[in-house]
Scaffold this motif. Structure first.
Motif, short mmCIF file in Angstrom:
data_model
loop_
_atom_site.label_atom_id
_atom_site.label_comp_id
_atom_site.label_asym_id
_atom_site.label_seq_id
_atom_site.Cartn_x
_atom_site.Cartn_y
_atom_site.Cartn_z
N LEU A 24 0.82 -1.21 0.00
CA LEU A 24 0.00 0.00 0.00
C LEU A 24 0.86 1.26 0.00
O LEU A 24 0.55 2.23 -0.69
CB LEU A 24 -0.92 -0.01 1.22
N GLY A 61 1.06 4.15 -2.82
CA GLY A 61 0.88 5.55 -2.49
C GLY A 61 2.02 6.43 -2.96
O GLY A 61 1.83 7.60 -3.27
N GLU A 77 -0.09 0.88 -8.70
CA GLU A 77 -1.47 1.19 -8.33
C GLU A 77 -2.28 -0.09 -8.38
O GLU A 77 -1.93 -1.03 -9.08
CB GLU A 77 -2.05 2.22 -9.30
N PRO A 78 -3.38 -0.15 -7.61
CA PRO A 78 -4.17 -1.37 -7.58
C PRO A 78 -4.57 -1.89 -8.95
O PRO A 78 -4.75 -3.09 -9.14
CB PRO A 78 -5.40 -0.97 -6.74
#
Length: 351
Positions: A52, A56, A61-62
């Motif tokens: 995560l 950030g 990115e997801p």
């Protein structure tokens, strides 16, 4: 300055080897099965937090390709988690109740041997005489390191320990099949799922929940000794292949003994120095390897972090600002050439 391909595997061995004496410090205050679960859980949860943070900071990115595992890889990953994270630890814990510590330590050297044998025989990974000799030297050093004259008596429990080693050898070879995926994501999934299974198993058996400080320490040791170590181990599988990565990882007990001597100071005996010499020779034989011949790359499509080197000369069908390394699905066309190489994700050809 380029980093030697063996560096991730050796660093993984250092971290995992150091985790053993640190876990021993915690063993008196936490049930052994629960401790095993918490170490894996610390790995999974800790790496999840790092993923995560990385997202950030713009590292991923997801929705990125790096954060997705293709459907075709899930059976291999599920098998690795089952054998390495669930069955292996369970067999080891059961085996330790019926065999001596000396015998168990000796038997644990089987993991490296079985990993290499499966890689060479079942998965057709190449090996020359120098690599085999280096593997034998490392294993011989591990045997000397664990040997206690008169203390190695074998029993039915020894078969369970040997079964655990076989499970981990299968795990290593199955993980190699998915090693082109994000290494941290793979290690996070393995740690979280295996840790949850072992922790729930221990709690169901009546193990008491540990106090705050031992709990925090076990999670931290798990993050570094299992999570970061496993991430680097997967990188090693990607760049070196299974047998060579397994051989480097087999020197982990040596680093564990060194840290143990720092925690509980005593003068090492002659077996320690003989083991250290054998392991050093084994690593040296592996590091000096130069495998070069003309080979053909078959057409291949996969996704992994890469730079545009001689194996990655492709155009992009999306806007690209020149950042490297970068991750996206890409295709390798048939290519025949000659250069030094390891059995990495691009060189898994027959000889």
């Amino acid at each position: 300055m380029s980093i030697h391909p063996a560096a991730p595997a050796l660093t993984a061995a250092v971290l995992f080897g150091a985790s053993t004496p640190l876990a021993k410090l915690l063993a008196g205050s936490i049930h052994p099965v629960l401790l095993a679960g918490l170490l894996y859980l610390g790995s999974g949860v800790g790496l999840g937090v790092l993923l995560l943070v990385r997202a950030g900071l713009g590292g991923s990115e997801p929705g990125d390709a790096s954060m997705r595992i293709p459907r075709r890889d899930w059976p291999w990953l599920a098998g690795a988690i089952l054998f390495g994270g669930v069955l292996g630890p369970a067999l080891l814990m059961a085996g330790l109740t019926g065999t001596s510590g000396a015998a168990a330590s000796l038997l644990l050297n089987l993991e490296g041997v079985l990993t290499a044998v499966l890689a060479w025989v079942a998965f057709k990974e190449n090996a020359d005489r120098q690599i085999v000799a280096g593997m034998l030297a490392i294993v011989a050093g591990g045997v000397l390191l664990a040997w206690e004259p008169g203390g190695a008596s074998f029993s039915a429990g020894a078969l369970l320990v040997a079964g655990a080693c076989l499970c981990w050898a299968i795990d290593n070879n199955l993980t190699r099949k998915v090693s082109s995926n994000d290494a941290m994501l793979l290690a996070c999934l393995k740690g979280a799922i295996a840790g949850a299974c072992n922790t729930l198993l221990a709690l169901a058996a009546g193990a008491p929940w540990p106090a705050g400080l031992p709990l925090a320490m076990s999670l931290l040791v798990g993050l570094l000794g299992y999570g970061v170590s496993l991430t680097l181990f997967v990188v090693g599988l990607r760049t070196l292949g299974t047998a060579r990565t397994g051989a480097y990882f087999s020197v982990a007990p040596l680093f564990g003994v060194v840290l143990s001597l720092a925690i509980w100071p005593e003068l090492p005996g002659p077996l320690f120095w003989a083991a250290a010499a054998l392991m050093t020779v084994g690593v040296w034989l592996h590091v000096r390897e130069r495998h070069e011949h003309e080979h053909t790359h078959e057409a291949l499509e996969h996704t992994h972090a890469h730079r545009h080197d001689e194996h990655h000369r492709h155009a992009h069908d999306f806007p690209w600002k020149g950042e490297e390394p970068h991750v996206h699905p890409h295709r390798h066309e048939v290519l025949t050439h000659k250069h030094p190489h390891y059995p990495d994700i691009h060189h898994r050809h027959r000889h």
